[in-house]
Design an enzyme around this catalytic site. Structure first.
Site, PDB file in Angstrom:
ATOM      1  N   TRP B 327       0.840  -1.203   0.000  1.00 44.06           N
ATOM      2  CA  TRP B 327       0.000   0.000   0.000  1.00 44.06           C
ATOM      3  C   TRP B 327       0.882   1.263   0.000  1.00 44.06           C
ATOM      4  O   TRP B 327       0.565   2.259  -0.633  1.00 44.06           O
ATOM      5  CB  TRP B 327      -0.913  -0.002   1.235  1.00 44.06           C
ATOM      6  CG  TRP B 327      -1.737   1.252   1.382  1.00 44.06           C
ATOM      7  CD1 TRP B 327      -2.945   1.495   0.803  1.00 44.06           C
ATOM      8  CD2 TRP B 327      -1.414   2.419   2.129  1.00 44.06           C
ATOM      9  NE1 TRP B 327      -3.391   2.746   1.157  1.00 44.06           N
ATOM     10  CE2 TRP B 327      -2.472   3.333   1.974  1.00 44.06           C
ATOM     11  CE3 TRP B 327      -0.330   2.787   2.939  1.00 44.06           C
ATOM     12  CZ2 TRP B 327      -2.483   4.587   2.581  1.00 44.06           C
ATOM     13  CZ3 TRP B 327      -0.336   4.036   3.538  1.00 44.06           C
ATOM     14  CH2 TRP B 327      -1.405   4.920   3.352  1.00 44.06           C
ATOM     15  N   HIS B 328       2.004   1.172   0.728  1.00 45.70           N
ATOM     16  CA  HIS B 328       2.866   2.350   0.825  1.00 45.70           C
ATOM     17  C   HIS B 328       3.533   2.698  -0.494  1.00 45.70           C
ATOM     18  O   HIS B 328       3.775   3.865  -0.780  1.00 45.70           O
ATOM     19  CB  HIS B 328       3.940   2.132   1.899  1.00 45.70           C
ATOM     20  CG  HIS B 328       3.436   2.393   3.279  1.00 45.70           C
ATOM     21  ND1 HIS B 328       2.871   1.414   4.042  1.00 45.70           N
ATOM     22  CD2 HIS B 328       3.389   3.530   4.015  1.00 45.70           C
ATOM     23  CE1 HIS B 328       2.502   1.933   5.210  1.00 45.70           C
ATOM     24  NE2 HIS B 328       2.805   3.218   5.213  1.00 45.70           N
ATOM     25  N   GLY B 329       3.888   1.701  -1.268  1.00 45.61           N
ATOM     26  CA  GLY B 329       4.565   2.048  -2.515  1.00 45.61           C
ATOM     27  C   GLY B 329       4.800   0.841  -3.393  1.00 45.61           C
ATOM     28  O   GLY B 329       4.876  -0.284  -2.913  1.00 45.61           O
TER      29      GLY B 329
END
Lengths: 515, 472
Positions: B327-329
């Site tokens: 989700w972060h990257g």
């Protein structure tokens, strides 16, 4: 329905009474509103900057800049930076203040401590939608060498080591040479290109100026000896003499601190210069565009020759103590000098490649001197420092291909133009930019091409020039002269996205819209 | 537009507050929505259309899900339409190039024909904050389906919920059920405004005076090459990055909560002194609380949580953290970061269940601190290779040469070391913003105003300083 997340609410106890709160809130609102009101006049000015055929997003960015550059913030910035720099010896994002009065350009340091030119940024990081793809320096250098070799010209690559490779942040002389410097030297040499390592020329007491990114006058003289030796230049017939003078200047790094009038807290730096004088004329040795030896470069070539970089005296056109002058002193030869401040990696090569075919054909050697910073920075810090490595195409036309009168006047429609960045963000005070003019109607002089490739001032002394705002699709009247091969214009940083090597280059002495 | 910019502070914010307070209550949601679209469109006006599209789809799906007498199949279909549209949009903008490059890498590794990513993928611009608002918008449909929220009364309220500029681009991720009542009925008081203003001021100061200086040191260390990165520099870089990301992200949350409060909203807290945690399990109760809650409620529990035996619990933890990482990257570094956190969480749970040994708080904090520093290295590095080299340097197995002296001179100057110590003390020993401002007295309001004045002056010197979490 019960709110299942009610426990997540923020609850606080506010103790002060209504009057205290009102004072606090009023102060806050005034703080937000007053600077804006104070700077409305400068804000108007910023927004009424000439139109440049910009997209809506660019207009939004202009509004951003108008806010952050508003007079009141500009004044705060200068005042606060002078407190930091003059009082606390702290620099800013571009300048590191070191020991013993030494200033360092941050990208210079990054070029030594960074990941180097052989490091590949992953796609996710390097991806620059809409931007120019990053070119690695080595393939560009090898290709340029091949292009010259095809024309019978020998290339000497002469990267000038950065200040940080020789002077520590504390201001102490040291050798801090990254492994990728040696690797780059090896790769270039393996390709049969002469790589002139100037590290030995920088031995000694003061290889660099304290307040400037550039080398000292003494280092320039030593470098000239090394380069002349490596280039195996024949002995020319020019008789030269030497004249010692003492000059002073406030360095470019002090300018980059953005102190405004407070830069007086940095005293001017004195340099003993050795001018190389043409014994016959009694003047500094002048460059000669007809010379078979070309010297390409950036401000490391121009310093001590070009008075716009400091150390000049009023009315002086050429100081005569720079690298080209000392090379002439060493060899007795004149050089065709194409040196563009900030354009060592690409600008000077582009200008050389744009020369008419018959001019290039007369060259035997090209000595290419540029800051090693351009060579050693990895992509991300390189982009941040404005470094661009571009392939060049040589001009297929000779001088006889088109008539180039000295001055001509024409009207034409701007078909395309190069972008101009924020003058406050660049490393140099002044720059010119290019436009492509079509639908030409001649008013005086002769011109045989369908389009004209014209340079105009973009900004001078970090102030946008009146000629910066040409709009695409509009007709203007231009007074054009052939692009000068010497003087401030030829040395100015060139903002050129158009890359029209097939057309002769002109400089617009004046321009006005045609209704 | 970034909160810590002149255009926001001196242009957008006063105008937004003026317009908001001049608007009659029943039109406030529309005013706030329009202002939020301007705020978001400032990056790229086209992004507004994307957000509007996502909002419209979720609103319509929500209407179908919550319609009385609706067949379960229609509700379920609407739910999946909402989830699919949001995940597809997120997948296209955020993960397409990553997936394509990974396939290419795999093909090369297997010795197959090289598979290049289509060129157009390289020109996709990631819409700022897309991960936040798609999750938020999607949670609405899920909450409706589960009966945890009532459908929005009108489109304006729902659009306001999705686009609300205070928390639009970096959270906290607000669930519709948490603010649906506030959208319809909230009070605007001087006390609330003052509390919000003060929270905003402290958040702004935290960003400018603490996060950005730490970021400068961290960037220098993480951009350093192997030849200059000594063990000392690598540790300094890891510690400063840990402090940067905490102060940066929690500063944004403070500003978001503060701005919301100025407009009568109460958002959930997103941080609770995470570096005071004695275990990683505790860390995730204190760090990015809105995301932890989201992952718990919409992923961990539906996967079975801890109700399906030990092995499944550990697997669920690992899976949830992996997805949290992604989700972060869209990079393998985030996958590894998530996997490491998942593995450590599972290990801690196993240790607690198996031994249940009382661990002294000091040791717990120290071990957790080191684990966080090591995992942050993956989070910060641009590639796995860089992360591994960085960890090698941290362990003393780097290849630092004579250039290390230059790097040391840059990051170990008294000013930098002083800033580092101050930030460490604040993160480890001081009360957090919520605790500090829970009881608002006059001098805290005054100090906040003073800090804001100083921070604006410092901001002018710092140049552009976007928040780290904007990239997610």
């Amino acid at each position: 329905m019960k709110n299942p997340y009610s426990k997540e609410d923020l609850r606080e106890e506010v103790v002060p009474g209504p009057i205290t709160l009102l004072v606090g809130i009023t102060t806050f609102i005034l703080f937000l509103v007053v600077p804006l009101i104070l700077s409305l006049s400068s804000f108007d000015l910023a927004l009424s900057k000439p139109e440049q055929g910009k997209s809506f997003r660019s207009v939004l960015r202009d509004i951003d800049s108008a806010f952050s550059d508003a007079t009141v913030f500009q004044q705060w910035r200068e005042r606060d930076q002078s407190i930091l720099s003059c009082g606390l010896r702290e620099g800013n994002s571009r300048v590191v203040m070191g020991g013993q009065g030494t200033l360092h350009y941050r990208p210079d340091i990054d070029s030594v401590i960074g990941k180097g030119p052989f490091y590949r940024e992953p796609t996710s990081v390097a991806r620059a939608p809409g931007g120019t793809p990053w070119q690695d320096p080595l393939p560009v250098i090898l290709e340029f060498s091949d292009q010259l070799r095809e024309r019978g010209i020998e290339l000497l690559v002469v990267p000038v080591p950065t200040k940080s490779m020789k002077v520590s942040v504390r201001g102490i002389n040291h050798d801090s040479v990254p492994a990728f410097w040696h690797l780059m030297k090896e790769r270039i040499s393996e390709a049969g290109i002469t790589f002139v390592d100037l590290m030995p020329a920088l031995e000694g007491a003061e290889p660099f100026l304290d307040q400037d990114t550039h080398w000292s006058s003494g280092a320039v003289q030593k470098a000239a000896v090394l380069i002349a030796d490596a280039a195996a230049l024949p002995k020319g017939g020019l008789v030269t003499g030497m004249r010692e003078v003492e000059r002073e200047n406030r360095g470019d790094l002090v300018d980059m601190l953005g102190l405004g009038e407070a830069d007086g807290c940095f005293p001017e730096e004195s340099q003993p210069l050795v001018q190389v004088i043409d014994a016959e004329l009694g003047n500094p040795v002048a460059p000669n565009p007809e010379s078979p030896y070309a010297l390409l470069g950036d401000s490391f070539v121009n310093i001590y020759d070009d008075p716009s970089l400091g150390f000049g005296e009023s009315g002086e056109e050429r100081i005569g103590a720079g690298l080209a002058s000392h090379l002439s002193g060493q060899s007795g030869l004149q050089f065709h000098v194409i040196a563009i401040n900030g354009g060592g990696a690409s600008g000077a090569r582009k200008a050389f490649a744009a020369l008419p075919l018959d001019v290039v054909a007369k060259k035997k050697k090209v000595i290419w001197v540029f800051s090693a910073r351009d060579l050693l920075l990895a992509e991300i810090p390189g982009r941040r420092a404005g470094v661009r490595w571009e392939r060049v195409e040589f001009n297929p036309r000779s001088r006889s291909g088109s008539v180039r009168p000295d001055v001509m006047t024409l009207t034409g429609v701007v078909h395309d133009r190069s972008r101009i960045g924020d003058p406050l963000e660049t490393a140099y005070d002044s720059a010119i930019y290019s436009v492509l003019v079509g639908e030409i109607a001649m008013e005086s002089g002769e011109y045989s091409e369908g389009e004209a490739f014209v340079f105009l001032w973009a900004f001078q002394d970090r102030t946008l020039a009146s000629t910066a705002g040409l709009k695409k699709g509009r007709r203007y009247r231009f007074t054009l002269v052939p692009f000068p091969s010497s003087g401030a214009i030829s040395h100015a940083t060139q903002l050129d996205d158009l890359f029209r090597q097939d057309l002769p280059r002109y400089f617009a002495e004046s321009v006005e819209p045609v209704e | 537009m970034v909160f810590s910019s002149h255009i926001f502070l001196f242009g957008f914010l006063p105008i937004a507050l003026l317009l908001y307070y001049l608007t009659p209550f029943r039109w406030k949601s529309i005013t706030l929505t329009l202002l939020s679209y301007v705020f978001y469109g400032w990056w790229n006006p086209w992004f507004v259309l994307l957000m509007f599209g996502s909002t419209l789809v979720d609103y319509l799906c929500g209407g179908v899900i919550s319609k009385e007498g609706q067949s379960p199949l229609a509700g379920k279909t609407a739910l999946w339409v909402s989830i699919s549209v949001n995940l597809l949009s997120l997948g296209f903008f955020k993960y397409a190039i990553f997936v394509s490059d990974s396939i290419g890498g795999l093909a090369t590794w297997m010795g197959w024909e090289p598979v290049g990513a289509p060129d157009f993928l390289r020109y996709i611009v990631l819409p700022v904050g897309i991960s936040f608002y798609t999750f938020q918008s999607m949670s609405y449909s899920i909450d409706l389906y589960r009966g945890h929220a009532k459908a929005a009364k009108n489109f304006a309220d729902f659009a306001c919920y999705v686009s609300m500029f205070p928390q639009l681009v970096a959270g906290p991720i607000v669930r519709y059920g948490a603010i649906s009542e506030q959208l319809r009925n909230r009070s605007h008081t001087m006390q609330g405004f003052a509390a919000g203003m003060t929270r905003f001021n402290y958040g702004f100061a935290k960003k400018i005076l603490l996060a950005n200086p730490m970021g400068q040191i961290a960037d220098t260390c993480f951009e350093a090459g192997g030849g200059s990165l000594s063990a000392l520099a690598a540790w300094v870089g890891a510690v400063t990055y840990a402090l940067q990301i905490y102060f940066d992200f929690s500063a944004y949350s403070d500003m978001a909560l503060g701005l919301g409060r100025m407009m009568g909203f109460r958002f959930m807290e997103n941080f609770d002194s995470p570096y005071k945690s004695t275990s990683l399990t505790e860390f995730w109760r204190r760090w990015h609380i809105s995301l932890s809650g989201f992952l718990r409620d919409y992923l961990y529990i539906p996967l079975g949580g801890n109700r399906r035996g030990r092995a499944r619990t550990y697997l669920n933890l690992l899976l949830v953290m992996l997805i949290g990482g992604v989700w972060h990257g869209a990079q393998w570094t985030f996958v590894i970061w998530g996997a490491l956190h998942g593995a450590i969480l599972a290990l801690e749970r196993w240790g607690r269940e198996r031994f249940n040994l009382p661990i002294p708080r000091v040791i717990g904090r120290a071990v957790t601190g080191v684990l966080l520093l090591v995992t942050w290295v993956f989070f910060r590095s641009e590639s796995c290779g860089v992360a591994v080299n960085y960890l090698k340097a941290m362990s003393g197995f780097g290849e630092a040469g004579e250039e290390q002296g230059l790097l040391h001179e840059l990051i170990l100057r008294p000013v930098e070391l002083g800033q580092l110590c101050v930030c460490l003390i604040i993160a480890l020993f001081f009360p957090n913003s919520r605790e500090f401002l829970e009881r608002l007295v006059w001098w805290k309001v005054a100090a906040g105003l003073g800090l804001t004045f100083i921070s604006v002056r410092v901001m002018s010197l710092q140049g552009f300083n976007p928040f780290l979490y904007f990239q997610f």
